[in-house]
Design a protein around this motif. Structure first.
Motif, PDB file in Angstrom:
ATOM      1  N   GLU A 125      54.383  24.498  49.173  1.00  0.00           N
ATOM      2  CA  GLU A 125      54.311  25.803  48.552  1.00  0.00           C
ATOM      3  C   GLU A 125      55.232  26.763  49.280  1.00  0.00           C
ATOM      4  N   GLY A 126      56.132  27.419  48.504  1.00  0.00           N
ATOM      5  CA  GLY A 126      56.995  28.428  49.070  1.00  0.00           C
ATOM      6  C   GLY A 126      57.856  27.906  50.205  1.00  0.00           C
ATOM      7  N   ALA A 127      58.217  28.824  51.114  1.00  0.00           N
ATOM      8  CA  ALA A 127      58.994  28.447  52.290  1.00  0.00           C
ATOM      9  C   ALA A 127      58.042  27.826  53.306  1.00  0.00           C
ATOM     10  N   PRO A 128      58.119  26.533  53.547  1.00  0.00           N
ATOM     11  CA  PRO A 128      57.115  25.859  54.364  1.00  0.00           C
ATOM     12  C   PRO A 128      57.249  26.208  55.841  1.00  0.00           C
ATOM     13  N   GLN A 129      56.136  26.165  56.547  1.00  0.00           N
ATOM     14  CA  GLN A 129      56.146  26.304  57.993  1.00  0.00           C
ATOM     15  C   GLN A 129      56.677  25.009  58.581  1.00  0.00           C
ATOM     16  N   LEU A 130      57.615  25.133  59.502  1.00  0.00           N
ATOM     17  CA  LEU A 130      58.266  23.957  60.065  1.00  0.00           C
ATOM     18  C   LEU A 130      57.757  23.621  61.457  1.00  0.00           C
ATOM     19  N   LEU A 131      57.309  24.627  62.208  1.00  0.00           N
ATOM     20  CA  LEU A 131      56.803  24.445  63.567  1.00  0.00           C
ATOM     21  C   LEU A 131      55.459  25.137  63.698  1.00  0.00           C
ATOM     22  N   ALA A 132      54.593  24.585  64.535  1.00  0.00           N
ATOM     23  CA  ALA A 132      53.276  25.199  64.711  1.00  0.00           C
ATOM     24  C   ALA A 132      52.676  24.762  66.037  1.00  0.00           C
ATOM     25  N   LEU A 133      51.677  25.519  66.497  1.00  0.00           N
ATOM     26  CA  LEU A 133      50.851  25.154  67.641  1.00  0.00           C
ATOM     27  C   LEU A 133      49.451  24.876  67.134  1.00  0.00           C
ATOM     28  N   THR A 134      48.858  23.800  67.605  1.00  0.00           N
ATOM     29  CA  THR A 134      47.508  23.448  67.185  1.00  0.00           C
ATOM     30  C   THR A 134      46.654  23.145  68.405  1.00  0.00           C
ATOM     31  N   ASP A 135      45.367  23.487  68.314  1.00  0.00           N
ATOM     32  CA  ASP A 135      44.443  23.253  69.428  1.00  0.00           C
ATOM     33  C   ASP A 135      43.919  21.823  69.457  1.00  0.00           C
ATOM     34  N   VAL A 136      44.095  21.098  68.365  1.00  0.00           N
ATOM     35  CA  VAL A 136      43.542  19.745  68.302  1.00  0.00           C
ATOM     36  C   VAL A 136      44.456  18.779  69.046  1.00  0.00           C
ATOM     37  N   GLY A 137      43.902  17.641  69.435  1.00  0.00           N
ATOM     38  CA  GLY A 137      44.651  16.691  70.232  1.00  0.00           C
ATOM     39  C   GLY A 137      45.652  15.867  69.458  1.00  0.00           C
ATOM     40  N   GLU A 138      45.452  15.726  68.157  1.00  0.00           N
ATOM     41  CA  GLU A 138      46.346  14.932  67.329  1.00  0.00           C
ATOM     42  C   GLU A 138      46.871  15.791  66.186  1.00  0.00           C
ATOM     43  N   PRO A 139      48.128  15.585  65.781  1.00  0.00           N
ATOM     44  CA  PRO A 139      48.653  16.380  64.669  1.00  0.00           C
ATOM     45  C   PRO A 139      47.966  16.035  63.362  1.00  0.00           C
ATOM     46  N   ALA A 140      47.838  17.010  62.479  1.00  0.00           N
ATOM     47  CA  ALA A 140      47.263  16.793  61.156  1.00  0.00           C
ATOM     48  C   ALA A 140      48.235  15.987  60.301  1.00  0.00           C
ATOM     49  N   PRO A 141      47.748  15.398  59.218  1.00  0.00           N
ATOM     50  CA  PRO A 141      48.659  14.689  58.311  1.00  0.00           C
ATOM     51  C   PRO A 141      49.805  15.597  57.858  1.00  0.00           C
ATOM     52  N   GLY A 142      51.011  15.057  57.848  1.00  0.00           N
ATOM     53  CA  GLY A 142      52.177  15.847  57.465  1.00  0.00           C
ATOM     54  C   GLY A 142      52.853  16.542  58.635  1.00  0.00           C
ATOM     55  N   TRP A 143      52.365  16.290  59.863  1.00  0.00           N
ATOM     56  CA  TRP A 143      52.935  16.913  61.056  1.00  0.00           C
ATOM     57  C   TRP A 143      53.205  15.858  62.114  1.00  0.00           C
ATOM     58  N   LYS A 144      54.160  16.143  63.000  1.00  0.00           N
ATOM     59  CA  LYS A 144      54.524  15.234  64.072  1.00  0.00           C
ATOM     60  C   LYS A 144      54.395  15.969  65.405  1.00  0.00           C
ATOM     61  N   ALA A 145      53.823  15.282  66.402  1.00  0.00           N
ATOM     62  CA  ALA A 145      53.649  15.873  67.726  1.00  0.00           C
ATOM     63  C   ALA A 145      54.969  15.923  68.476  1.00  0.00           C
ATOM     64  N   VAL A 146      55.182  17.020  69.210  1.00  0.00           N
ATOM     65  CA  VAL A 146      56.381  17.177  70.026  1.00  0.00           C
ATOM     66  C   VAL A 146      56.017  17.144  71.511  1.00  0.00           C
ATOM     67  N   VAL A 147      55.202  18.096  71.940  1.00  0.00           N
ATOM     68  CA  VAL A 147      54.852  18.192  73.353  1.00  0.00           C
ATOM     69  C   VAL A 147      53.621  19.071  73.492  1.00  0.00           C
ATOM     70  N   GLU A 148      52.875  18.859  74.565  1.00  0.00           N
ATOM     71  CA  GLU A 148      51.745  19.738  74.863  1.00  0.00           C
ATOM     72  C   GLU A 148      52.271  20.970  75.580  1.00  0.00           C
TER      73      GLU A 148
END
Length: 285
Positions: A125-148
Motif C-alpha cells: 500500500e502506497g509508498a512502502p516502509q523499507l527500514l524499521a526497528l522492531t522489539d521482537v527477536g525475529e523479523p516479521a514475514p516480509g522483512w529481513k534482519a540486518v543487525v541488533e
C-alpha cells in the motif's frame, strides 16, 4: 581534460541530453550534505528538469579514496546501473556547471506515505516502509534482519529491511560497485513505484569496503534474475562498458568491478560481511 572529451556521449536519452547540454541554473543548496550539493534546474529545447549538481570544487578530499573524484564515481555507478537494466540510479552525467565540472543528476521526488502504486512493497500500500526497528527477536514475514541495534537506556532492537525485490537488486548492484555508504537516507522510493539509490561517491575501491544496511540476504543464493544480469554485465565489462568506466575510475578499479562480478557468479550467493571493514554505515540514516 574537459568532461565532454573524457567521457564519450554514447546513447544519450532525452533526459541525459537535457542534463548534459541544458542551461544549468542554481536554485538553492542542500545544507545537510557533507559536500557541496546544489539544487538546480536545467533547460534544454524547451524542457525544464529539476536536478542536483555536485561540483568537484565542493568535494572534501577522502584519504581512503585518493583517486579520481566523487563526481566521477557517481557517474560510473549510473553507467553500471544502466548496464544491469534495473535503472536503480537516477540519470547522472559529468559536465561543466556554474562552479566548474561536476556531477549532475536528475532530481527524484521521494514518495510520501500514501503515494505511489505500492509495487514491490512490504505491505502493498502506497509508498512502502523499507527500514524499521522492531522489539521482537525475529523479523516479521516480509522483512529481513540486518543487525541488533543498541538504543537509549540500554534497550535493544532489531534493525530490519523489507524483503523487497527492488532492495535486493540494489544489494546486488552495491556488491558490484563496492558501495561503502548505503544508508537509509540514500533510498528514494518514487511515486511511480520505482526505487532509486543515490549518493555513490564512495564506490569502486579495489579493497573490500562494502558497507550497507541491506545485509538481509547475506549468504543466500542469488535470484536467477540476478545471475542472468551479472552474466551480461561481466561480458560488457570486457567491452564498451569497461572502456567508459576507465574514463571515470582507474584501471585497477575497473578490473576490480569485473573481478567482483565474476566472484558473485562463482559463489552464486549474496556476499557476507568480511569482518575486515565496518559492515554498517554510520550514521545508518
Amino acid at each position: 581534460m574537459p568532461a565532454s572529451e573524457r567521457v564519450p556521449e554514447v546513447g544519450l536519452t532525452p533526459v541525459t541530453e537535457a542534463l548534459t547540454h541544458g542551461e544549468l541554473t542554481v536554485r538553492g543548496r542542500i545544507r545537510e550534505a557533507s559536500n557541496a550539493v546544489l539544487y538546480c534546474e536545467t533547460v534544454h529545447e524547451g524542457r525544464t528538469l529539476a536536478c542536483v549538481y555536485k561540483p568537484v570544487a565542493g568535494e572534501r578530499p577522502l584519504w581512503d579514496f585518493p583517486d579520481g573524484t566523487l563526481a566521477q564515481r557517481e557517474v560510473a555507478a549510473y553507467l553500471v546501473s544502466e548496464a544491469t537494466g534495473w535503472g536503480l540510479v537516477p540519470p547522472t552525467v559529468l559536465r561543466e556547471g556554474p562552479y566548474g565540472e561536476g556531477m549532475v543528476q536528475l532530481w527524484i521526488e521521494a514518495a510520501q506515505d500514501g503515494e505511489g502504486d505500492g509495487d514491490g512493497g512490504a505491505d502493498g500500500e502506497g509508498a512502502p516502509q523499507l527500514l524499521a526497528l522492531t522489539d521482537v527477536g525475529e523479523p516479521a514475514p516480509g522483512w529481513k534482519a540486518v543487525v541488533e541495534a543498541q538504543l537509549e537506556e540500554g534497550r535493544s532492537a532489531l534493525l530490519v529491511h523489507a524483503d523487497d525485490i527492488r532492495l535486493r537488486r540494489l544489494a546486488v548492484l552495491d556488491a558490484v560497485i563496492n558501495n561503502a555508504d548505503r544508508k537509509g537516507g540514500h533510498l528514494l522510493p518514487a511515486a511511480d513505484g520505482r526505487l532509486y539509490g543515490i549518493d555513490h561517491g564512495v564506490t569502486f575501491h579495489t579493497d573490500d569496503k562494502l558497507r550497507t544496511l541491506l545485509w538481509g540476504w547475506a549468504g543466500e543464493p542469488l535470484p536467477a534474475e540476478s545471475v542472468t544480469v551479472l552474466e551480461a554485465l561481466y561480458a560488457e565489462l570486457s567491452g564498451a562498458l569497461g572502456e567508459r568506466l576507465r574514463e571515470l575510475i582507474t584501471e585497477d578499479e575497473t578490473e576490480a568491478v569485473r573481478a567482483r562480478t565474476g566472484r558473485l557468479l562463482r559463489t552464486g550467493i549474496h556476499p557476507v560481511p568480511s569482518g575486515e571493514w565496518p559492515s554498517i554505515p554510520w550514521p545508518p540514516v
